[in-house]
Design a protein around this motif. Structure first.
Motif, PDB file in Angstrom:
ATOM      1  N   ILE A  65       0.838  -1.205   0.000  1.00  9.66           N
ATOM      2  CA  ILE A  65       0.000   0.000   0.000  1.00  9.66           C
ATOM      3  C   ILE A  65       0.870   1.251   0.000  1.00  9.66           C
ATOM      4  O   ILE A  65       0.642   2.204  -0.755  1.00  9.66           O
ATOM      5  N   VAL A  66       1.901   1.252   0.835  1.00 15.46           N
ATOM      6  CA  VAL A  66       2.801   2.403   0.907  1.00 15.46           C
ATOM      7  C   VAL A  66       3.554   2.574  -0.419  1.00 15.46           C
ATOM      8  O   VAL A  66       3.780   3.694  -0.881  1.00 15.46           O
ATOM      9  N   LYS A  72       8.908   5.160  -4.317  1.00 15.97           N
ATOM     10  CA  LYS A  72       9.509   3.862  -4.014  1.00 15.97           C
ATOM     11  C   LYS A  72      10.973   3.991  -3.649  1.00 15.97           C
ATOM     12  O   LYS A  72      11.501   3.221  -2.835  1.00 15.97           O
ATOM     13  N   ARG A  73      11.663   4.948  -4.249  1.00 19.03           N
ATOM     14  CA  ARG A  73      13.061   5.198  -3.908  1.00 19.03           C
ATOM     15  C   ARG A  73      13.203   5.564  -2.440  1.00 19.03           C
ATOM     16  O   ARG A  73      14.073   5.063  -1.721  1.00 19.03           O
ATOM     17  N   ASN A  74      12.317   6.444  -1.956  1.00 20.60           N
ATOM     18  CA  ASN A  74      12.382   6.875  -0.565  1.00 20.60           C
ATOM     19  C   ASN A  74      12.119   5.721   0.400  1.00 20.60           C
ATOM     20  O   ASN A  74      12.700   5.664   1.492  1.00 20.60           O
ATOM     21  N   ILE A  75      11.227   4.802   0.010  1.00 18.48           N
ATOM     22  CA  ILE A  75      10.947   3.629   0.861  1.00 18.48           C
ATOM     23  C   ILE A  75      12.198   2.773   0.985  1.00 18.48           C
ATOM     24  O   ILE A  75      12.578   2.355   2.092  1.00 18.48           O
ATOM     25  N   MET A  76      12.865   2.505  -0.138  1.00 18.87           N
ATOM     26  CA  MET A  76      14.079   1.684  -0.109  1.00 18.87           C
ATOM     27  C   MET A  76      15.152   2.330   0.762  1.00 18.87           C
ATOM     28  O   MET A  76      15.793   1.660   1.580  1.00 18.87           O
ATOM     29  N   VAL A  77      15.348   3.623   0.573  1.00 16.40           N
ATOM     30  CA  VAL A  77      16.373   4.339   1.336  1.00 16.40           C
ATOM     31  C   VAL A  77      16.066   4.287   2.832  1.00 16.40           C
ATOM     32  O   VAL A  77      16.932   3.955   3.659  1.00 16.40           O
ATOM     33  N   ALA A  78      14.823   4.611   3.186  1.00 13.24           N
ATOM     34  CA  ALA A  78      14.444   4.658   4.598  1.00 13.24           C
ATOM     35  C   ALA A  78      14.577   3.287   5.268  1.00 13.24           C
ATOM     36  O   ALA A  78      15.093   3.175   6.392  1.00 13.24           O
ATOM     37  N   LEU A  79      14.133   2.231   4.576  1.00 11.70           N
ATOM     38  CA  LEU A  79      14.180   0.902   5.177  1.00 11.70           C
ATOM     39  C   LEU A  79      15.601   0.366   5.278  1.00 11.70           C
ATOM     40  O   LEU A  79      15.928  -0.349   6.241  1.00 11.70           O
ATOM     41  N   ASP A  80      16.472   0.708   4.332  1.00 11.06           N
ATOM     42  CA  ASP A  80      17.871   0.286   4.450  1.00 11.06           C
ATOM     43  C   ASP A  80      18.572   1.019   5.592  1.00 11.06           C
ATOM     44  O   ASP A  80      19.356   0.421   6.335  1.00 11.06           O
ATOM     45  N   PHE A  81      18.301   2.314   5.745  1.00  7.23           N
ATOM     46  CA  PHE A  81      18.857   3.049   6.886  1.00  7.23           C
ATOM     47  C   PHE A  81      18.323   2.473   8.206  1.00  7.23           C
ATOM     48  O   PHE A  81      19.072   2.329   9.185  1.00  7.23           O
ATOM     49  N   LEU A  82      17.024   2.137   8.238  1.00 10.16           N
ATOM     50  CA  LEU A  82      16.428   1.553   9.445  1.00 10.16           C
ATOM     51  C   LEU A  82      17.075   0.213   9.768  1.00 10.16           C
ATOM     52  O   LEU A  82      17.380  -0.074  10.939  1.00 10.16           O
ATOM     53  N   THR A  83      17.291  -0.618   8.743  1.00 12.83           N
ATOM     54  CA  THR A  83      17.923  -1.917   8.969  1.00 12.83           C
ATOM     55  C   THR A  83      19.342  -1.754   9.502  1.00 12.83           C
ATOM     56  O   THR A  83      19.769  -2.476  10.409  1.00 12.83           O
ATOM     57  N   ALA A  84      20.079  -0.794   8.945  1.00 14.21           N
ATOM     58  CA  ALA A  84      21.437  -0.518   9.435  1.00 14.21           C
ATOM     59  C   ALA A  84      21.409  -0.123  10.905  1.00 14.21           C
ATOM     60  O   ALA A  84      22.247  -0.568  11.704  1.00 14.21           O
ATOM     61  N   PRO A 119       7.813  -5.357  -1.861  1.00 18.95           N
ATOM     62  CA  PRO A 119       6.799  -4.808  -2.770  1.00 18.95           C
ATOM     63  C   PRO A 119       7.261  -3.552  -3.504  1.00 18.95           C
ATOM     64  O   PRO A 119       6.912  -3.347  -4.669  1.00 18.95           O
ATOM     65  N   SER A 120       8.060  -2.720  -2.848  1.00 20.17           N
ATOM     66  CA  SER A 120       8.562  -1.504  -3.502  1.00 20.17           C
ATOM     67  C   SER A 120       9.506  -1.847  -4.641  1.00 20.17           C
ATOM     68  O   SER A 120       9.464  -1.231  -5.714  1.00 20.17           O
ATOM     69  N   VAL A 121      10.365  -2.834  -4.419  1.00 21.93           N
ATOM     70  CA  VAL A 121      11.304  -3.248  -5.465  1.00 21.93           C
ATOM     71  C   VAL A 121      10.549  -3.833  -6.655  1.00 21.93           C
ATOM     72  O   VAL A 121      10.781  -3.462  -7.810  1.00 21.93           O
ATOM     73  N   ILE A 184      19.869   6.742  -2.729  1.00 23.65           N
ATOM     74  CA  ILE A 184      19.454   8.151  -2.713  1.00 23.65           C
ATOM     75  C   ILE A 184      19.524   8.746  -4.123  1.00 23.65           C
ATOM     76  O   ILE A 184      18.725   9.621  -4.487  1.00 23.65           O
ATOM     77  N   PHE A 185      20.437   8.246  -4.933  1.00 24.33           N
ATOM     78  CA  PHE A 185      20.683   8.814  -6.260  1.00 24.33           C
ATOM     79  C   PHE A 185      19.867   8.129  -7.364  1.00 24.33           C
ATOM     80  O   PHE A 185      20.062   8.414  -8.542  1.00 24.33           O
ATOM     81  N   ILE A 186      18.964   7.229  -6.983  1.00 26.00           N
ATOM     82  CA  ILE A 186      18.099   6.570  -7.963  1.00 26.00           C
ATOM     83  C   ILE A 186      16.882   7.451  -8.239  1.00 26.00           C
ATOM     84  O   ILE A 186      16.301   8.036  -7.315  1.00 26.00           O
ATOM     85  N   HIS A 187      16.486   7.530  -9.495  1.00 21.32           N
ATOM     86  CA  HIS A 187      15.266   8.257  -9.854  1.00 21.32           C
ATOM     87  C   HIS A 187      14.214   7.263 -10.327  1.00 21.32           C
ATOM     88  O   HIS A 187      14.404   6.566 -11.324  1.00 21.32           O
ATOM     89  N   ILE A 188      13.114   7.163  -9.581  1.00 23.74           N
ATOM     90  CA  ILE A 188      11.991   6.307  -9.948  1.00 23.74           C
ATOM     91  C   ILE A 188      10.788   7.216 -10.197  1.00 23.74           C
ATOM     92  O   ILE A 188      10.382   7.965  -9.302  1.00 23.74           O
ATOM     93  N   PRO A 189      10.226   7.216 -11.411  1.00 28.00           N
ATOM     94  CA  PRO A 189       9.067   8.078 -11.709  1.00 28.00           C
ATOM     95  C   PRO A 189       7.969   7.898 -10.668  1.00 28.00           C
ATOM     96  O   PRO A 189       7.616   6.785 -10.292  1.00 28.00           O
ATOM     97  N   TYR A 190       7.435   9.028 -10.218  1.00 24.39           N
ATOM     98  CA  TYR A 190       6.444   8.987  -9.138  1.00 24.39           C
ATOM     99  C   TYR A 190       5.434  10.106  -9.311  1.00 24.39           C
ATOM    100  O   TYR A 190       5.795  11.251  -9.598  1.00 24.39           O
ATOM    101  N   GLN A 191       4.173   9.764  -9.168  1.00 25.45           N
ATOM    102  CA  GLN A 191       3.101  10.753  -9.212  1.00 25.45           C
ATOM    103  C   GLN A 191       2.352  10.702  -7.886  1.00 25.45           C
ATOM    104  O   GLN A 191       1.768   9.681  -7.531  1.00 25.45           O
ATOM    105  N   LYS A 192       2.379  11.789  -7.176  1.00 23.05           N
ATOM    106  CA  LYS A 192       1.778  11.835  -5.847  1.00 23.05           C
ATOM    107  C   LYS A 192       0.264  11.698  -5.945  1.00 23.05           C
ATOM    108  O   LYS A 192      -0.389  12.403  -6.723  1.00 23.05           O
TER     109      LYS A 192
END
Length: 415
Positions: A65-66, A72-84, A119-121, A184-192
């Protein structure tokens, strides 16, 4: 996006997956092993690993859902930082707290984060690559996962054996941190999304949309989920419970040889992922059932050799070959099914539907594990019949459901 090959952003996603999944594989090997070494309790080991599995099921739909509402880029970044942060925190706290509780909580957090992460990946793939390359891209992600499952435990095991748990935790913390920084440097097309509502109502509405699409608008997805549930129940669960039991208890071989059997499974997944990528244009969704039939057929040599009066090492050798074949064909099938869902699902529903597929299909796994645990216990001395049962039921299930795949090719062409 490039006209030929894959875009820079997709390649960076793959690199991030390599680093992140390697860290996950090493941790999932080292943490339970450390727990077993410290306590000597197989019951505690089984309980903790079973409990760790549950957050993944719970977090998958939330992650889906998220993924459809947040970049999706922000989700990956946030979850990897959280895991670290979680893994680094464990390395610090092990000296001061209850080790069993800390490891149990860490495993639950890791599995939960992984459930929300995937799911984000998967949802990012159809956004980053052209439709005709979706299956190839999915096979690459799956191959990365298999390669990490093969190398993570090996390198993590060497480091753990030589230096202990803390260096493994430090290495994995570094992996997750490096992956997050690169993403952080990945660009994934996103429409809010324009819709704004209470978070609970959003979760309820989005989850209902995913269910409606999978079971009403495109029933083929619902059928795919039920088929995967059946395969997990009768085939995957037998492999998860049966292989360690047969190798260590029935054949009475060393634990190290069980590790090699796990390596054969990972190698089969790796080869299956590579084959799915190489032959992506030749693989037809209408023939996906053939892969499951081939995987089920690979069980029969294992059952037959268990009936014969041969040495344990011969039985073990046949099991290794069967493990490789089962996982290879099962991986090709998985890549086909995930690719189908990615292609036929609208972009605003991709994350939710993929998460729903992962969640529901995974739910049958604990039930299957429990079932085979009881069956092997009841059939002591006649374990070959349990393996044969798995092969017969899985093959029959694949044969009966072949018609469900025949209309998939048309829906794919129309997507």
């Amino acid at each position: 996006m490039k006209e030929k090959g894959f875009s820079k952003d997709f390649i960076m996603v793959v690199i991030g997956q390599i680093i992140s999944l390697f860290g996950n594989a090493a941790l999932r090997f080292a943490l339970p092993l450390y727990l077993l070494n410290q306590t000597g309790s197989s019951a505690l080991y089984g309980t903790v690993t079973a409990c760790a599995f549950l957050p993944s099921i719970a977090m998958s739909p939330i992650g889906g859902i998220v993924a459809d509402r947040v970049n999706k880029r922000n989700i990956m970044v946030a979850l990897d930082f959280l895991t670290a942060a979680v893994v680094g925190g464990l390395a610090v706290c092990l000296r001061f707290g209850n080790e069993v509780l800390l490891i149990a909580l860490t495993l639950m957090l890791l599995y939960g984060i992984a459930g929300a992460y995937q799911p984000s990946v998967q949802a990012a793939i159809p956004v980053l690559v052209r439709q005709e390359k979706v299956m190839s891209a999915t096979s690459i992600i799956n191959t990365v996962s298999s390669l990490s499952s093969l190398t993570g435990p090996v390198l993590g095991g060497i480091l753990y054996s030589m230096y202990g748990l803390v260096p493994v935790l430090i290495l994995c913390t570094t992996c997750f941190f490096a992956s997050a920084v690169m993403e952080i440097f990945i660009h994934i097309p996103y429409q809010k999304p324009e819709k704004h509502d209470h978070i609970v109502r959003i979760l309820k509405t989005d989850f209902a949309q995913g269910i409606h699409f999978a079971w009403k608008e495109n029933r083929k997805i619902g059928e795919v989920v039920l088929i995967i549930c059946g395969i997990n129940l009768f085939l995957s669960a037998m492999m998860i419970v049966g292989i360690p039991y047969l190798v260590t208890e029935v054949l009475e071989l060393a634990n190290q040889l069980y590790g090699f059997a796990e390596g054969a499974l990972a190698a089969g997944g790796l080869v299956g992922g590579i084959c799915a990528g190489i032959f992506a244009k030749r693989l037809k969704f209408s023939q996906a059932g053939n892969q499951i039939m081939a995987a089920a057929a690979s069980v029969f040599p294992m059952a037959i050799i268990l009936f014969l009066p041969v040495s344990a090492i011969v039985v073990y050798g046949v099991m290794m070959v069967c493990c490789f074949g089962i996982m290879m064909f099962a991986t090709i099938f998985t890549v086909q099914m995930i690719s189908y869902v990615q292609i036929v699902t609208p972009r605003n529903l991709t994350g939710k539907v993929i998460a729903l597929v992962l969640m529901v299909s995974t739910c049958s796994q604990p039930l299957g594990n429990a079932m085979y645990g009881i069956l092997f216990e009841l059939c002591r001395g006649a374990e070959a019949f349990v393996v044969l049962f798995s092969g017969i039921v899985s093959f029959a299930l694949a044969a009966v459901t072949r018609k469900s795949f025949q209309s998939m090719e048309t829906e794919y062409r129309n997507a």
